[in-house]
Design an enzyme around this catalytic site. Structure first.
Site, PDB file in Angstrom:
ATOM      1  CG  ASP A  60      -0.791 -14.579 -12.331  1.00  0.00           C
ATOM      2  OD1 ASP A  60      -1.403 -15.508 -11.773  1.00  0.00           O
ATOM      3  OD2 ASP A  60      -0.006 -14.758 -13.288  1.00  0.00           O
ATOM      4  CG  ASP A  61      -5.423 -16.762  -9.144  1.00  0.00           C
ATOM      5  OD1 ASP A  61      -6.563 -16.271  -9.195  1.00  0.00           O
ATOM      6  OD2 ASP A  61      -5.199 -17.953  -8.884  1.00  0.00           O
TER       7      ASP A  61
ATOM      8  CE  LYS B  29       0.149 -17.422 -15.561  1.00  0.00           C
ATOM      9  NZ  LYS B  29       0.960 -17.069 -14.366  1.00  0.00           N
TER      10      LYS B  29
ATOM     11  CG  ASP C 279      -2.891 -21.323 -14.162  1.00  0.00           C
ATOM     12  OD1 ASP C 279      -2.277 -22.332 -14.533  1.00  0.00           O
ATOM     13  OD2 ASP C 279      -2.515 -20.614 -13.193  1.00  0.00           O
TER      14      ASP C 279
ATOM     15  NE  ARG D 183       4.800 -21.945 -17.143  1.00  0.00           N
ATOM     16  CZ  ARG D 183       4.170 -21.786 -15.979  1.00  0.00           C
ATOM     17  NH1 ARG D 183       3.379 -20.745 -15.766  1.00  0.00           N
ATOM     18  NH2 ARG D 183       4.349 -22.661 -15.023  1.00  0.00           N
TER      19      ARG D 183
ATOM     20  CG  ASP E 131       3.608 -22.281 -11.349  1.00  0.00           C
ATOM     21  OD1 ASP E 131       3.301 -22.397 -12.546  1.00  0.00           O
ATOM     22  OD2 ASP E 131       2.780 -22.031 -10.454  1.00  0.00           O
TER      23      ASP E 131
END
Length: 405
Positions: A41-42, A118, A120, A176, A180
């Site tokens: 992820d990030d 993914k 964002d 999504r 979150d």
């Protein structure tokens, strides 16, 4: 199905963290039941892009061997590798984003051997607030990924802003639907304020499991094998803030709604209880069923008692079986009676199998009754979900009739 670094590790990641997770997927048997993606992820990024070529660079301290080397190591384990970026000028963690750099980033990801992206929604430069704006921004990366010629699963992460379920199916594999997730089961956290996703301007974070379920309930018609998937966010099972029953409910409902099952715990430090939940093959089979239709919520309360206390969900499977889940969202033990006729099931009688107790659930039916009567008496602990797979007793006859046509 797979694992993502964010829920447990946040920005505290490294080459060792990711590779250890990949090895754990194999060594614990998770790969064997279907978990195949390892996703960074990030915060994998260097402080900036290459000054001349503008290609994305990995943090040289966290990932000294580079992303390509890590991807090769993960592929050698028979797994797939995913990465994170943002359709904005910066990621949510403040690293460089991909807005305006879609082509060069997609090309680089393909060269690294990326199998999953993914994508964002932070720092989007005001390019949101309408479906047209959001579509254009996310379609730019979709086109760039397609040009590479490499099959890369494209997971849009715009928190449900501008109703992606209505437009993302043409460009992405999943999207999504909410802010979150947080490692809590119920409650409407002040940081996750929206009551109605369609009129939401602040999607927030720290969203509880039941909050996300409420948002997902009306969206079942948008998901499927051809359309793409509603993503209810990554799993919190094993991160420690919920009870066993809450994690079972969380895992069960994500599976029934056909959300991607992306683990978010520390795979190298799992309890037997955690492992038993996330390796339940019967529940995983519901999630991975070829028909791919998310379960529908039939109602949220039984007999008008304690609105929201009980949720009853029903789904169809490719075998002709049905899956039925009943969730107790209250904080106390609860007993109620579910009339068979209330479910509107298409057949007269079923044999039931309890997917968590892993035992015969009895013989149900309008004609023959449940335990002698046409009703199911439920005794559920706080936040417990019980899940049955129902096989029509007359299914064999139906299939024979269909074959004879």
């Amino acid at each position: 199905m797979g694992w993502n670094s964010w829920n447990h590790f946040g920005c505290n990641i490294s080459e060792k963290t990711i590779l250890s997770a990949a090895e754990a997927l194999v060594n614990t048997g998770l790969k064997g039941v279907g978990y195949e993606y390892v996703i960074i992820d990030d915060c994998w990024h260097a402080p900036s892009r290459d000054n001349i070529t503008r290609v994305p660079l990995a943090d040289p301290i966290k990932f000294p061997s580079g992303i390509k080397h890590l991807a090769d190591a993960i592929h050698s384990l028979g797994l797939k590798f995913g990465i994170y970026s943002d359709a904005g000028t910066n990621t949510c963690g403040g690293r460089f984003g991909s807005l305006g750099f879609e082509d060069i980033d997609a090309k680089t990801y393909a060269e690294w051997g990326i199998d999953y992206l993914k994508y964002d929604n932070c720092f989007n430069d005001g390019q949101s607030g309408s479906q047209e704006l959001s579509y254009a921004r996310y379609a730019a990366m979709a086109s760039a990924l397609q040009v590479t010629g490499r099959p890369i699963h494209y997971a849009i992460c715009n928190w449900g802003e501008d109703q992606p379920w209505e437009w993302a199916g043409g460009i992405a594999n999943s999207w999504r639907i909410s802010g979150d997730i947080y490692d809590v089961f119920t409650g409407y956290n002040r940081l996750c304020p929206c009551e109605d996703l369609r009129n939401c301007t602040n999607f927030g974070h720290h969203c509880s499991v039941t909050r996300i379920l409420d948002w997902a309930a009306p969206l079942h018609e948008y998901a499927g094998p051809v359309k793409g998937w509603n993503d209810l966010d990554m799993l919190e099972v094993g991160n420690g803030n919920m009870t066993h029953d809450e994690y079972v409910s969380h895992f069960s409902m994500w599976a029934l709604l056909k959300s991607p099952l992306i683990l978010g715990n520390d795979l190298t430090r799992m309890s037997r209880d955690t492992l038993s939940i996330i390796t339940n093959k019967e529940i995983i089979a519901i999630n991975q069923d070829d028909l791919g239709l998310p379960a529908r919520r039939l109602f949220k309360a039984v007999n008008g008692e304690d609105k929201g206390t009980f949720q009853v969900w029903l789904g169809s499977l490719s075998t002709g079986d049905l899956v039925l889940a009943v969730l107790n969202a209250s904080t106390r033990n609860y007993t109620t009676t579910l009339e068979f006729a209330e479910l509107g099931l298409p057949h007269h009688s079923y044999t039931a199998y309890d997917l968590w107790a892993k035992q015969d659930g009895g013989y149900w039916g309008r004609s023959h009754g449940i335990n002698g009567i046409d009703r199911l008496v439920l005794h559920l602990r706080p936040h417990q979900t019980t899940v049955w797979r129902l096989r029509p007793d007359d299914l064999g006859l139906i299939l024979q009739q269909e074959a004879g046509k």
